[in-house]
Write a protein that holds these residues in place. Sequence first.
Motif, PDB file in Angstrom:
ATOM      1  N   ILE A   1      63.237  65.410  62.741  1.00  0.00           N
ATOM      2  CA  ILE A   1      63.000  63.973  62.863  1.00  0.00           C
ATOM      3  C   ILE A   1      63.953  63.195  61.952  1.00  0.00           C
ATOM      4  CG2 ILE A   1      61.317  62.128  62.470  1.00  0.00           C
ATOM      5  CD1 ILE A   1      59.145  64.212  63.207  1.00  0.00           C
ATOM      6  N   ILE A   2      64.102  63.668  60.717  1.00  0.00           N
ATOM      7  CA  ILE A   2      65.013  62.994  59.782  1.00  0.00           C
ATOM      8  C   ILE A   2      66.432  62.994  60.334  1.00  0.00           C
ATOM      9  CG2 ILE A   2      66.077  63.186  57.499  1.00  0.00           C
ATOM     10  CD1 ILE A   2      63.351  64.320  56.530  1.00  0.00           C
TER      11      ILE A   2
ATOM     12  N   ARG B   1      67.340  63.110  63.444  1.00  0.00           N
ATOM     13  CA  ARG B   1      67.423  62.183  64.582  1.00  0.00           C
ATOM     14  C   ARG B   1      67.471  60.730  64.110  1.00  0.00           C
ATOM     15  NH1 ARG B   1      65.271  65.054  69.349  1.00  0.00           N
ATOM     16  NH2 ARG B   1      66.539  66.939  69.289  1.00  0.00           N
ATOM     17  N   VAL B   2      66.651  60.411  63.109  1.00  0.00           N
ATOM     18  CA  VAL B   2      66.625  59.035  62.602  1.00  0.00           C
ATOM     19  C   VAL B   2      67.966  58.687  61.960  1.00  0.00           C
ATOM     20  CG1 VAL B   2      65.558  57.459  60.959  1.00  0.00           C
ATOM     21  CG2 VAL B   2      64.125  58.980  62.319  1.00  0.00           C
ATOM     22  N   LEU B   3      68.509  59.595  61.155  1.00  0.00           N
ATOM     23  CA  LEU B   3      69.806  59.342  60.533  1.00  0.00           C
ATOM     24  C   LEU B   3      70.895  59.205  61.593  1.00  0.00           C
ATOM     25  CD1 LEU B   3      69.687  61.765  57.459  1.00  0.00           C
ATOM     26  CD2 LEU B   3      69.602  59.265  57.416  1.00  0.00           C
ATOM     27  N   GLU B   4      70.789  59.984  62.637  1.00  0.00           N
ATOM     28  CA  GLU B   4      71.749  59.909  63.738  1.00  0.00           C
ATOM     29  C   GLU B   4      71.697  58.532  64.406  1.00  0.00           C
ATOM     30  OE1 GLU B   4      71.137  62.195  67.566  1.00  0.00           O
ATOM     31  OE2 GLU B   4      72.582  63.490  66.554  1.00  0.00           O
ATOM     32  N   GLU B   5      70.494  57.959  64.439  1.00  0.00           N
ATOM     33  CA  GLU B   5      70.307  56.662  65.082  1.00  0.00           C
ATOM     34  C   GLU B   5      70.762  55.513  64.184  1.00  0.00           C
ATOM     35  OE1 GLU B   5      66.572  53.878  66.580  1.00  0.00           O
ATOM     36  OE2 GLU B   5      66.334  56.055  66.481  1.00  0.00           O
ATOM     37  N   ILE B   6      70.414  55.563  62.874  1.00  0.00           N
ATOM     38  CA  ILE B   6      70.702  54.424  61.999  1.00  0.00           C
ATOM     39  C   ILE B   6      72.052  54.534  61.298  1.00  0.00           C
ATOM     40  CG2 ILE B   6      68.256  53.997  61.622  1.00  0.00           C
ATOM     41  CD1 ILE B   6      68.457  55.323  58.924  1.00  0.00           C
ATOM     42  N   ALA B   7      72.637  55.721  61.281  1.00  0.00           N
ATOM     43  CA  ALA B   7      73.946  55.905  60.639  1.00  0.00           C
ATOM     44  C   ALA B   7      74.828  56.793  61.504  1.00  0.00           C
ATOM     45  CB  ALA B   7      73.777  56.499  59.246  1.00  0.00           C
ATOM     46  N   PRO B   8      75.108  56.366  62.744  1.00  0.00           N
ATOM     47  CA  PRO B   8      75.892  57.222  63.645  1.00  0.00           C
ATOM     48  C   PRO B   8      77.297  57.459  63.103  1.00  0.00           C
ATOM     49  CG  PRO B   8      75.676  54.983  64.514  1.00  0.00           C
ATOM     50  CD  PRO B   8      74.767  55.068  63.332  1.00  0.00           C
ATOM     51  N   GLY B   9      77.717  58.717  63.177  1.00  0.00           N
ATOM     52  CA  GLY B   9      79.070  59.061  62.757  1.00  0.00           C
ATOM     53  C   GLY B   9      79.249  59.250  61.268  1.00  0.00           C
ATOM     54  N   ARG B  10      78.207  58.972  60.464  1.00  0.00           N
ATOM     55  CA  ARG B  10      78.354  59.120  59.010  1.00  0.00           C
ATOM     56  C   ARG B  10      77.991  60.539  58.568  1.00  0.00           C
ATOM     57  NH1 ARG B  10      75.400  54.191  55.987  1.00  0.00           N
ATOM     58  NH2 ARG B  10      75.486  52.684  57.687  1.00  0.00           N
ATOM     59  N   ARG B  11      78.604  60.980  57.499  1.00  0.00           N
ATOM     60  CA  ARG B  11      78.247  62.267  56.900  1.00  0.00           C
ATOM     61  C   ARG B  11      77.164  62.026  55.863  1.00  0.00           C
ATOM     62  NH1 ARG B  11      84.141  65.252  56.050  1.00  0.00           N
ATOM     63  NH2 ARG B  11      84.772  65.206  58.263  1.00  0.00           N
TER      64      ARG B  11
ATOM     65  N   SER C   1      69.157  65.680  49.902  1.00  0.00           N
ATOM     66  CA  SER C   1      69.097  66.732  48.899  1.00  0.00           C
ATOM     67  C   SER C   1      67.767  67.465  49.050  1.00  0.00           C
ATOM     68  CB  SER C   1      69.200  66.143  47.494  1.00  0.00           C
ATOM     69  OG  SER C   1      68.018  65.427  47.162  1.00  0.00           O
ATOM     70  N   PRO C   2      67.678  68.719  48.576  1.00  0.00           N
ATOM     71  CA  PRO C   2      66.396  69.446  48.667  1.00  0.00           C
ATOM     72  C   PRO C   2      65.245  68.690  48.004  1.00  0.00           C
ATOM     73  CG  PRO C   2      68.179  70.957  48.115  1.00  0.00           C
ATOM     74  CD  PRO C   2      68.760  69.570  48.048  1.00  0.00           C
ATOM     75  N   LYS C   3      65.491  68.043  46.871  1.00  0.00           N
ATOM     76  CA  LYS C   3      64.421  67.318  46.180  1.00  0.00           C
ATOM     77  C   LYS C   3      63.976  66.107  46.988  1.00  0.00           C
ATOM     78  CE  LYS C   3      63.088  65.391  41.706  1.00  0.00           C
ATOM     79  NZ  LYS C   3      63.527  65.043  40.324  1.00  0.00           N
ATOM     80  N   ALA C   4      64.923  65.399  47.609  1.00  0.00           N
ATOM     81  CA  ALA C   4      64.568  64.254  48.445  1.00  0.00           C
ATOM     82  C   ALA C   4      63.742  64.700  49.648  1.00  0.00           C
ATOM     83  CB  ALA C   4      65.828  63.523  48.905  1.00  0.00           C
ATOM     84  N   LEU C   5      64.110  65.850  50.233  1.00  0.00           N
ATOM     85  CA  LEU C   5      63.346  66.370  51.365  1.00  0.00           C
ATOM     86  C   LEU C   5      61.935  66.740  50.933  1.00  0.00           C
ATOM     87  CD1 LEU C   5      63.218  67.226  54.312  1.00  0.00           C
ATOM     88  CD2 LEU C   5      64.156  69.444  53.655  1.00  0.00           C
TER      89      LEU C   5
ATOM     90  N   ARG D   1      52.602  54.601  57.989  1.00  0.00           N
ATOM     91  CA  ARG D   1      53.166  53.931  59.169  1.00  0.00           C
ATOM     92  C   ARG D   1      54.135  54.851  59.907  1.00  0.00           C
ATOM     93  NH1 ARG D   1      56.239  49.931  58.297  1.00  0.00           N
ATOM     94  NH2 ARG D   1      56.451  50.005  56.035  1.00  0.00           N
ATOM     95  N   ASN D   2      54.073  56.128  59.596  1.00  0.00           N
ATOM     96  CA  ASN D   2      54.726  57.174  60.374  1.00  0.00           C
ATOM     97  C   ASN D   2      56.234  57.004  60.490  1.00  0.00           C
ATOM     98  OD1 ASN D   2      52.327  58.868  61.285  1.00  0.00           O
ATOM     99  ND2 ASN D   2      51.647  56.794  61.719  1.00  0.00           N
ATOM    100  N   VAL D   3      56.781  57.268  61.690  1.00  0.00           N
ATOM    101  CA  VAL D   3      58.233  57.312  61.846  1.00  0.00           C
ATOM    102  C   VAL D   3      58.866  55.953  61.556  1.00  0.00           C
ATOM    103  CG1 VAL D   3      60.135  57.866  63.414  1.00  0.00           C
ATOM    104  CG2 VAL D   3      58.021  59.188  63.523  1.00  0.00           C
ATOM    105  N   CYS D   4      58.155  54.870  61.880  1.00  0.00           N
ATOM    106  CA  CYS D   4      58.683  53.533  61.575  1.00  0.00           C
ATOM    107  C   CYS D   4      58.935  53.393  60.082  1.00  0.00           C
ATOM    108  CB  CYS D   4      57.696  52.459  62.032  1.00  0.00           C
ATOM    109  SG  CYS D   4      57.585  52.275  63.816  1.00  0.00           S
ATOM    110  N   GLN D   5      57.993  53.846  59.271  1.00  0.00           N
ATOM    111  CA  GLN D   5      58.139  53.747  57.822  1.00  0.00           C
ATOM    112  C   GLN D   5      59.205  54.706  57.308  1.00  0.00           C
ATOM    113  OE1 GLN D   5      54.564  54.584  55.635  1.00  0.00           O
ATOM    114  NE2 GLN D   5      55.278  53.553  53.786  1.00  0.00           N
ATOM    115  N   LEU D   6      59.290  55.896  57.909  1.00  0.00           N
ATOM    116  CA  LEU D   6      60.346  56.844  57.528  1.00  0.00           C
ATOM    117  C   LEU D   6      61.709  56.231  57.795  1.00  0.00           C
ATOM    118  CD1 LEU D   6      61.347  59.658  56.667  1.00  0.00           C
ATOM    119  CD2 LEU D   6      61.042  60.394  59.039  1.00  0.00           C
ATOM    120  N   ARG D   7      61.855  55.564  58.940  1.00  0.00           N
ATOM    121  CA  ARG D   7      63.127  54.902  59.261  1.00  0.00           C
ATOM    122  C   ARG D   7      63.457  53.845  58.207  1.00  0.00           C
ATOM    123  NH1 ARG D   7      62.028  53.827  63.947  1.00  0.00           N
ATOM    124  NH2 ARG D   7      63.302  55.327  65.092  1.00  0.00           N
TER     125      ARG D   7
END
Length: 617
Positions: A501-502, A504-514, A518-522, A532-538
């Motif tokens: 899911i993360i 996919r969301v990054l692919e949507e909000i930051a297309p083309g970016r590297r 980090s493991p701690k952030a995950l 608020r689920n995926v909306c809040q994650l986004r």
Amino acid sequence: MPESQLLRMAAARADFLEYGRQGAAGVPDVVAASWERSRQAGVDIAHPVTDFTADIDTSSRLVRCAQPVLDQLGDDTADMPLVIALTDSQARVVQRRDSSTAVGRLLDRVAFAPGFNYAEGTMGTNGVGTVLEAGQAVSVVGPEHFTEQLQSFACTGAPVIDPLTGRLEGVLDISALAGGWSPLMHTLVKSAAKDIGRNLLLDRNQAQQALFDTYLRADARSARQAVFAFAPSVVMANATAQALFAPAEQLAVREHATFLMARRDRVSETMTLGSGRVVRIRGTRIVSGADTAGIVVIAEVVTDEAGAPENPGGAAGFADHVLPQVAIAGARTRVLAGDLRRPHVPIAAGSSPAWVRACSELRDALAAKAPTIVLGETGTGKFTLVAELFHADHPGGRSLSIDAAQLQSGVESDLDPLLGSTREQTLCIVRNIDQASTEGVERIDELFTVLGATTAPVTFAATVSDSSLDSDLPFHALLGHFEVAVTIPPLRCRTEDLTLIIHRVLEEIAPGRRVRLSPKALRTITRYTWPRNVCQLREALIHALRVRPVGEIQDEDLPSYCQTRSQKNLTRIEIAERDAIIAALAETEGNRVAAAARLGMSRSSLYRKLRTYGITA
């Protein structure tokens, strides 16, 4: 310990310091392993340095439950030359009782006193830090200590275990001079530590006690079956459960059972794990008074076939698809042609059992053209999933989106031209029908009546927040139009899908970016409950990208609320207070005394609010 044995141990320690582990011949394994850890941690043999903190909770639940045991132990050893100490799970001394003032003064010289840290990585082998490392009762006598300044003492420590959670909450330690040590101290401290653990269990509220009792009864009746007990801060599993299921599978069972039993007292269903194993679960929700304590689950493997399950969404290869969509936002909005198109990152893929089940049920309902109501928390992707699964099966089809909150009148007349001429499969999705006004419900009722009677290839679905089901909102009058109800699981029940899911969301909000986490952030994202689920994650990931637009997103880049584990939805005032506490802790580098002073509140108030908001930073 006999003097000859002390001399042999002193010689072995000297050999260890010169030759390493091979020099520790004849030394108990637990002591030799501790010496090795102490050396690797860089503990100074001659002058170890411990740290002091005034930020110890002397009124904690552990201290409260230990109090009567310490009192009794102090009375029983009043004439003995020893000192009794209790530490927390971080090896910090929180209480000390001196049966001997002479021994107490000697221990003061080595900083074995409230507030000081006796972790093994700080003070070397000892009766506190080594107990925490080994997870068992340990006696360390004379030269068995790694550092020179502790060698005149003998200390015996035992872990204090919470029987309900299985967590090690602290250590009970008895210290004396090395020549005065007796094996009886080992028995005494183990027995007293067990008594504290029993008090921790009795201190639980009635609901938690009911959960524990039910788990024990289920385990006794089902000796060869896997038995679990789950609550917000509790996970228990019998030996069979631990042998049958890997940790990731145990988490999947927990999330799926929690999802299924959100509104049901009992459940008996099958689920498919990510490995392809099919498991039957029987669950009971434990309720005590007005409180839900948790659930007890019996799990049985039905088929043990390896291999990944099919993708129930059928959305493979759908990543480049765009959804044709007709939007009707208000009373007089003309029907737009099917050329309203938007890029779409698919969400149907996933392997968590609750999500697989929801996708399968929803796809079956759409294939049968059954009017379907889709339930779930805000932000779970109800609307997007319905549209995606429909267009996956009908690539040339059309979907109409109607926002119930904006609906007034005349919509059915707007639809007449489309319904009268369409040949394509068409899905009408009414979003958030629980937000419709009384007048809006009347219009939607007319719309559903028209759609139900048409001969055109049209079906309809609606989304609703499941929290509205217990309300008396007007939308209840519409439920008679539906044949199928499908519940979409919240993000907290989809841990094994989070990485996908993360991405996919990054692919949507930051297309083309590297960009990566980090493991701690995950781990931080995994621990948070995402109300608020995926909306809040986004939103959280967008916030992190503002801080660090490319590269590896760090834990501190995420919003401050991600550091909490609150079990309730907070008001705006509570959110502001929670964020102020997190900011104060960050500014004071985690010093809770200083943070309380900065916030202008007492330390006890701060501790209470930390528990309320689930702040772990």
